[in-house]
Design an enzyme around this catalytic site. Structure first.
Site, PDB file in Angstrom:
ATOM      1  N   HIS A 188       0.743  -1.240  -0.048  1.00 44.17           N
ATOM      2  CA  HIS A 188       0.020  -0.072  -0.029  1.00 44.17           C
ATOM      3  C   HIS A 188       0.915   1.400  -0.161  1.00 44.17           C
ATOM      4  O   HIS A 188       0.281   2.414  -0.485  1.00 44.17           O
ATOM      5  CB  HIS A 188      -0.972   0.032   1.312  1.00 44.17           C
ATOM      6  CG  HIS A 188      -2.307  -0.880   0.892  1.00 44.17           C
ATOM      7  ND1 HIS A 188      -2.095  -2.202   1.354  1.00 44.17           N
ATOM      8  CD2 HIS A 188      -3.171  -0.818   0.185  1.00 44.17           C
ATOM      9  CE1 HIS A 188      -3.146  -2.882   0.751  1.00 44.17           C
ATOM     10  NE2 HIS A 188      -3.931  -2.040  -0.056  1.00 44.17           N
ATOM     11  N   CYS A 501      -9.763  -2.031 -10.586  1.00 45.55           N
ATOM     12  CA  CYS A 501      -9.260  -1.039  -9.596  1.00 45.55           C
ATOM     13  C   CYS A 501      -8.131  -1.394  -9.017  1.00 45.55           C
ATOM     14  O   CYS A 501      -7.458  -0.475  -8.351  1.00 45.55           O
ATOM     15  CB  CYS A 501     -10.239  -0.614  -8.720  1.00 45.55           C
ATOM     16  SG  CYS A 501     -10.753  -1.907  -7.592  1.00 45.55           S
TER      17      CYS A 501
HETATM   18  C1  PEP Z   1      -6.766  -4.907  -4.996  1.00 46.07           C
HETATM   19  O1  PEP Z   1      -6.614  -5.839  -4.260  1.00 46.07           O
HETATM   20  O2  PEP Z   1      -6.495  -4.861  -6.267  1.00 46.07           O
HETATM   21  C2  PEP Z   1      -7.425  -3.535  -4.531  1.00 46.07           C
HETATM   22  C3  PEP Z   1      -7.852  -2.688  -5.521  1.00 46.07           C
HETATM   23  O3  PEP Z   1      -7.513  -3.506  -3.269  1.00 46.07           O
HETATM   24  P1  PEP Z   1      -6.424  -3.209  -2.209  1.00 46.07           P
HETATM   25  O4  PEP Z   1      -4.923  -2.882  -3.022  1.00 46.07           O
HETATM   26  O5  PEP Z   1      -6.739  -2.010  -1.295  1.00 46.07           O
HETATM   27  O6  PEP Z   1      -6.321  -4.388  -1.335  1.00 46.07           O
END
Ligand code: PEP
Ligand code: MG
Length: 565
Positions: A188, A501
């Site tokens: 993240h 996404c």
């Molecule tokens: C994903 O897993 O691709 C996503 C968009 O969620 P996160 O990265 O917040 O887990």
């Protein structure tokens, strides 16, 4: 001059001075002193106490954050001046012959653990306060200062790793680059660095040994090079690259305002992802189709108490109003994995990514979930909101989540509170089981959004945050292409939109592949808007689909990569 190579995760050149960010910890080795050192340690304690109180007075005076944060500083000052604390440290130094550092860490570890074991929100808050004060003492003793307000402007952050809860504070500062010893493309911290357009390189070996003091440093977020104490010639070269980059960015800005239409006339919806609510100031001014993923869990991360319904309502309303009439997809809290909050209790798990994460955690802690749903429903009166549930792995789970939504509506109805009665509900497709039953799921929700970051992790059984297995984290694995295709076909069959996404959507090398697989919307990081638009404008959808069908027949990702369009 030293050059090390790491993994580039956010493009761009940054030139500046390193600022070492230490991961806060109260644990230090236990050190004994001899009787004749006692008076000196006591004197040191007195001195450090004075300095900390004076630092705190200064911080309180200068503080520009919220009133609540200022209250915290007053609480911390009380902890420091508590006679019981002072007595205990004196006792440990004089009677147990512990060094000042050991006495301080022992005291704060004991108090923190005591509060933490009470398993109650109020005492957990106290535990955090004591831990913070303990760390402040230890940093002072070791001559470190990690107060965010004293990170010099334009620093390059050097750290072992940056955890999500540090991020929201860090990005309020003006930093120019990030390099860490740990981390991967989809951690993240890397995602947020890209969202903010801050050059970043992770998984840099021996970084802390080479840059543990402030030194001049260059980060090349495109090649992954870190140059420590560059010579004049190298500096000149990179300054040139930096200037070129600024020029390129200006050129791309022109594309940013064009429509995302393919050569054969298909308009592709392009949304942005948002993590930290303040990002809205940047995102609302861009030519996008709305927000396709609002990672709301970041609201819960850098704080000491749960955000109230009212506080969340204000945040969501502000974002919805700013984006109006464009839609905002609010993903409900996706805590767990690497995103851990001080204020939400989860048992310690050996495999947190396979544990109580995402929707599971929301369903386990319905009071937290319901508060959020109520806030979203109320705010939805001020714009176009959609609700998205993370980590859905079964139809039952989706029904349970929707039941909570229904209950939140009924509560608001009963209380005569205004709320939006018609709201679209969608799910993240990020677990293989969700793909396999995507025909069933599509009949029970209004839209899909594929979270490729997790879908790759769970399909290939590769921890997305582990640099050890990074080489297995392969977005072009044939299984991933098939997963996306199955979900897209089922979305089309039941006539619901499907977007991506995850980070794959922000990488121009995947744009045509994703469109060819049948994905009709992309939600990307704001910095990628221009490059992805350019890629869409250059795409002929009909021929792309034919070429992607051929890619689907290949058995190895290496072949898929070489034939990628
Ligand atoms: C994903 O897993 O691709 C996503 C968009 O969620 P996160 O990265 O917040 O887990
Ligand atoms: Mg995810």
């Amino acid at each position: 001059m030293k050059i090390i190579n790491g993994l580039p995760v956010s493009k761009g050149i940054a030139i500046g001075h390193s600022h070492l960010l230490t991961k806060p910890s109260l644990r230090i080795a236990s050190t004994q002193i001899s009787a004749h050192q006692v008076s000196e340690e006591l004197k040191n304690f007195e001195q450090i106490l004075k300095e900390i109180v004076s630092d705190m007075d200064e911080l309180i005076e200068k503080y520009t954050y919220t009133k609540d944060d200022k209250e915290i500083l007053y609480t911390h000052k009380m902890i420091v001046q508590d006679p019981e604390f002072i007595k205990n440290i004196h006792f440990m130094i004089k009677e147990e012959l512990l060094s000042l550092e050991t006495a301080i860490s022992k005291h704060f570890i004991e108090v923190t653990e005591l509060f933490r074991n009470m398993n109650n929100n109020f005492y957990a808050q106290r535990a955090i306060d004591y831990e913070d004060v303990g760390i402040r003492f230890l940093n002072k003793l070791n001559g470190k200062n990690d107060e965010p307000s004293v990170i010099p402007v334009d620093s390059i952050i050097v750290a072992s790793e940056i955890i999500p809860s540090q991020l929201t504070i860090l990005f309020k500062q003006k930093i120019s680059g990030i390099c860490t010893e740990k981390g991967t493309f989809t951690s993240h911290s890397s995602i947020i660095a890209r969202a903010f357009g801050i050059p970043a390189v992770v998984a840099v070996p021996s970084l802390l040994d080479l840059a543990n003091n402030p030194v001049e440093i260059i980060i090349d977020g495109t090649s992954g090079k870190i140059i420590i104490e560059p010579d004049e010639e190298t500096l000149k070269y990179y300054r040139g690259l930096y200037e070129n980059e600024l020029q390129e960015k200006k050129e791309l800005k022109k594309i940013e305002n064009l429509e995302a239409v393919t050569r054969d006339g298909k308009r592709i919806k392009l949304y942005n992802n948002i993590e930290i609510p303040d990002e809205i100031e940047l995102i609302s001014g861009l030519k996008n189709d709305g927000i396709g993923l609002f990672r709301t869990e970041f609201i819960y991360l850098d704080r000491r108490d749960l955000p109230s319904e009212e506080e969340q309502f204000v945040i969501y309303r502000r974002i919805l109003e700013k984006m109006h009439p464009r839609p905002v997809t609010i993903r409900t809290i996706d805590m767990g994995g690497d995103k851990l909050s001080h204020v939400i209790y989860t048992a310690k798990e050996a495999n947190p990514y396979l544990g109580c994460r995402g929707i599971r955690l929301a369903l386990e802690q319905p009071h937290i979930f319901k508060t959020q749903l109520r806030a979203i429903l109320r705010a939805a009166k001020f714009g176009t909101a959609k609700i998205m549930f993370p980590m859905i792995s079964s139809v039952e789970e989706l029904h349970k989540a929707k039941k909570h939504l229904k209950e939140a509506m009924l509560e608001l109805e009963k209380e005569n509170v205004d709320y939006c009665k018609e709201i679209e509900v969608g799910i993240m497709i990020e677990v293989p089981s969700a793909v396999i039953i995507s025909d069933h799921l599509a009949q029970n929700c209004d839209f899909f959004s594929i979270g490729t970051n997790d879908l790759v992790q769970y399909t290939l059984a590769v921890d997305r945050n582990s640099e050890m297995v990074n080489k297995y984290y392969d977005s072009l694995h044939p299984a991933i292409l098939r997963m996306i295709k199955i979900a897209a076909d089922n979305a089309a069959k039941f006539n619901i939109p499907i977007s991506i996404c995850g980070e794959m959507a922000s990488e121009p090398m995947y744009t045509q592949l994703l469109l060819g697989l049948g994905v009709n919307e992309l939600s990307i990081n704001p910095n990628a808007l221009a490059v992805i638009k350019k890629k869409i404008i250059d795409t002929d959808l009909k021929t792309t689909e034919i070429r992607v069908d051929r890619l689907l027949e290949l058995s190895c990702s290496r072949d898929i990569k070489t034939n990628l369009i």
